[in-house]
Design an enzyme around this catalytic site. Structure first.
Site, PDB file in Angstrom:
ATOM      1  N   HIS A 296      43.600  35.409  35.132  1.00  0.00           N
ATOM      2  CA  HIS A 296      42.309  36.082  35.313  1.00  0.00           C
ATOM      3  C   HIS A 296      41.968  36.901  34.065  1.00  0.00           C
ATOM      4  CE1 HIS A 296      39.282  38.393  37.762  1.00  0.00           C
ATOM      5  NE2 HIS A 296      39.508  39.248  36.787  1.00  0.00           N
ATOM      6  N   GLU A 297      42.915  37.724  33.619  1.00  0.00           N
ATOM      7  CA  GLU A 297      42.669  38.580  32.448  1.00  0.00           C
ATOM      8  C   GLU A 297      42.483  37.745  31.182  1.00  0.00           C
ATOM      9  OE1 GLU A 297      41.955  41.687  32.485  1.00  0.00           O
ATOM     10  OE2 GLU A 297      42.314  41.775  34.641  1.00  0.00           O
TER      11      GLU A 297
ATOM     12  N   HIS B 127      38.955  36.491  30.688  1.00  0.00           N
ATOM     13  CA  HIS B 127      38.060  37.475  30.051  1.00  0.00           C
ATOM     14  C   HIS B 127      38.299  37.480  28.538  1.00  0.00           C
ATOM     15  CE1 HIS B 127      36.683  39.266  33.750  1.00  0.00           C
ATOM     16  NE2 HIS B 127      37.879  39.652  34.119  1.00  0.00           N
TER      17      HIS B 127
ATOM     18  N   ASP C  66      34.768  43.764  37.636  1.00  0.00           N
ATOM     19  CA  ASP C  66      33.942  42.835  36.850  1.00  0.00           C
ATOM     20  C   ASP C  66      32.519  42.791  37.400  1.00  0.00           C
ATOM     21  OD1 ASP C  66      36.228  42.174  35.449  1.00  0.00           O
ATOM     22  OD2 ASP C  66      36.747  40.588  36.868  1.00  0.00           O
TER      23      ASP C  66
HETATM   24 ZN   LIG Z   1      38.456  40.767  35.828  1.00  0.00          ZN
END
Ligand SMILES: [Zn+2]
Length: 387
Positions: A65-66, A69, A174
């Site tokens: 997930h990170e 980004h 987010d």
């Molecule tokens: Zn996030």
């Protein structure tokens, strides 16, 4: 307080020490709660195996997930300093927030989108294994499939939660950034969009408080407390975000020539170590001095520590020039740079002061953290009184 474990796309991946405890806690909760509840009839050893794999998948999912980004951020040339996985999940340490709605939107949505895709993929495999279990007659093969099936169910579930939770429209989630970028694309006013997004975040936190209280009243005490904690986390996040945003906004309007100290003592690059210790460090009691040529053009910085490291019998022969941090190793700012820029460099490089020069690198002054904080306080009280 964190340990680097890997480097992906030149981004250091670090684990916070608190994770060791969390790893154990989550595995334990899975082994005694989630897994036996979802796949009854297995033995404790099998539940522990499922749970350890499940927890590893949890950490990997947060990391992916990170990373999503970060990868979008680096596509836009925004440097990602590091990713730290810690007790509440992951944090991407991104150098600056993009003030462009398109970039911010894509960067923010990348994480939840990838989590939801992962959830769907795990769900497909979960569905396939469920179908095979139903039609299988070999008992030992069936047991292995049941174990895999339980892990897949958990993996799909946790990525779904990760995706949805991060989409809550509130800073620091987010969803808060997604909301701001959408507002910003419509009204073209970054400041206004930020404030609306923060306000909606605060409203969201009250919704969670209310839901939490209702849940407790309906008899589920632990779930209710969890929901209230999420509300508290959102409210805290919104307030902290707005506070930092306001500070940076004030600082972005202050130019360094307005707050720098101009009576800077600098040392000439031709001095020896003994001369500078005797005539500067011992007299002015400072830990460092800017090194300049005769016309005050900055060539570096010399520190007491570096001088002390030179053996005593060499201090009359070695020059300041030989041991200073040269100009290309230090950050020099210009008189028209903002206090915001100065403060973020000081925080990033962990230094207390910064040299300010004109366009030809002639030393004009020095700015310290204290100068910035004082200037900020003055501006703040001015704004408060003028309201
Ligand atoms: Zn996030």
């Amino acid at each position: 307080m964190s340990l680097q474990v890997a480097e992906i796309y030149q981004i250091p991946i670090k684990l916070h020490y608190s994770l060791v405890l969390v790893f154990f806690l989550i595995t334990w909760t899975l082994a005694y709660g989630f897994m036996p509840h979802y796949s009854p009839g297995l033995n404790p050893m099998q539940y522990w195996i499922m749970s350890i794999i499940g927890t590893v998948i949890l950490f990997l999912s947060v990391l992916i997930h990170e990373l999503s980004h970060s990868i979008v951020a680096s596509r836009y040339g925004i440097k990602v300093k590091q990713i730290v996985l810690f007790i509440f999940g992951g944090v991407s340490d991104i150098e600056e927030e993009p003030k462009d709605f398109n970039k911010e939107f894509k960067m923010a949505i990348a994480g939840p989108a990838v989590s939801l895709v992962l959830s769907a993929l795990f769900a497909i495999f979960w569905w396939i294994t469920t179908a095979i279990i139903m039609s299988s007659f070999d008992e030992s093969f069936k047991t292995i499939l049941i174990i895999i099936n339980g892990i897949l169910f958990y993996a799909s579930f946790l990525n779904l939660i990760l995706g949805i939770f991060n989409l809550i429209p509130a800073f620091p989630m987010d969803g808060g950034r997604i909301l701001r970028s959408v507002l910003f694309s419509r009204n073209k006013n970054y400041d206004k969009s930020t404030r609306i997004a923060v306000r909606i975040g605060v409203i969201m936190s009250y919704v969670f408080f209310g839901l939490g209280i209702l849940t407790i009243l309906s008899g589920s005490f632990v779930s209710g407390i969890w929901i209230i904690l999420i509300g508290w986390f959102l409210q805290n996040g919104a307030e902290t975000y707005l506070y930092q945003y306001d500070i940076m906004k004030i600082l972005s309007k202050i130019r360094l020539h307005e707050l720098m100290k101009t009576n800077v003592i600098s040392v000439s690059d031709g001095l020896t170590i003994n001369e500078i210790i005797k005539n500067y460090f011992n007299i002015y009691m400072k830990s460092s001095f800017p090194v300049t040529k005769l016309n005050y053009e900055v060539v570096g910085i010399v520190t007491l520590k570096r001088c002390s490291n030179v053996p005593e019998h060499e201090r009359d022969t070695i020059n300041v020039k030989d041991i200073m941090f040269p100009k290309n190793k230090i950050k020099l700012l210009k008189v028209n740079d903002t206090a915001e820029k100065a403060l973020s460099i000081m925080i990033k490089e962990n230094q207390d002061k910064i040299l300010v020069c004109d366009d030809r690198d002639i030393l004009e002054g020095v700015v310290s953290k204290t100068d910035i904080i004082e200037a900020m306080d003055e501006q703040k009280s001015f704004f408060q009184q003028s309201q």
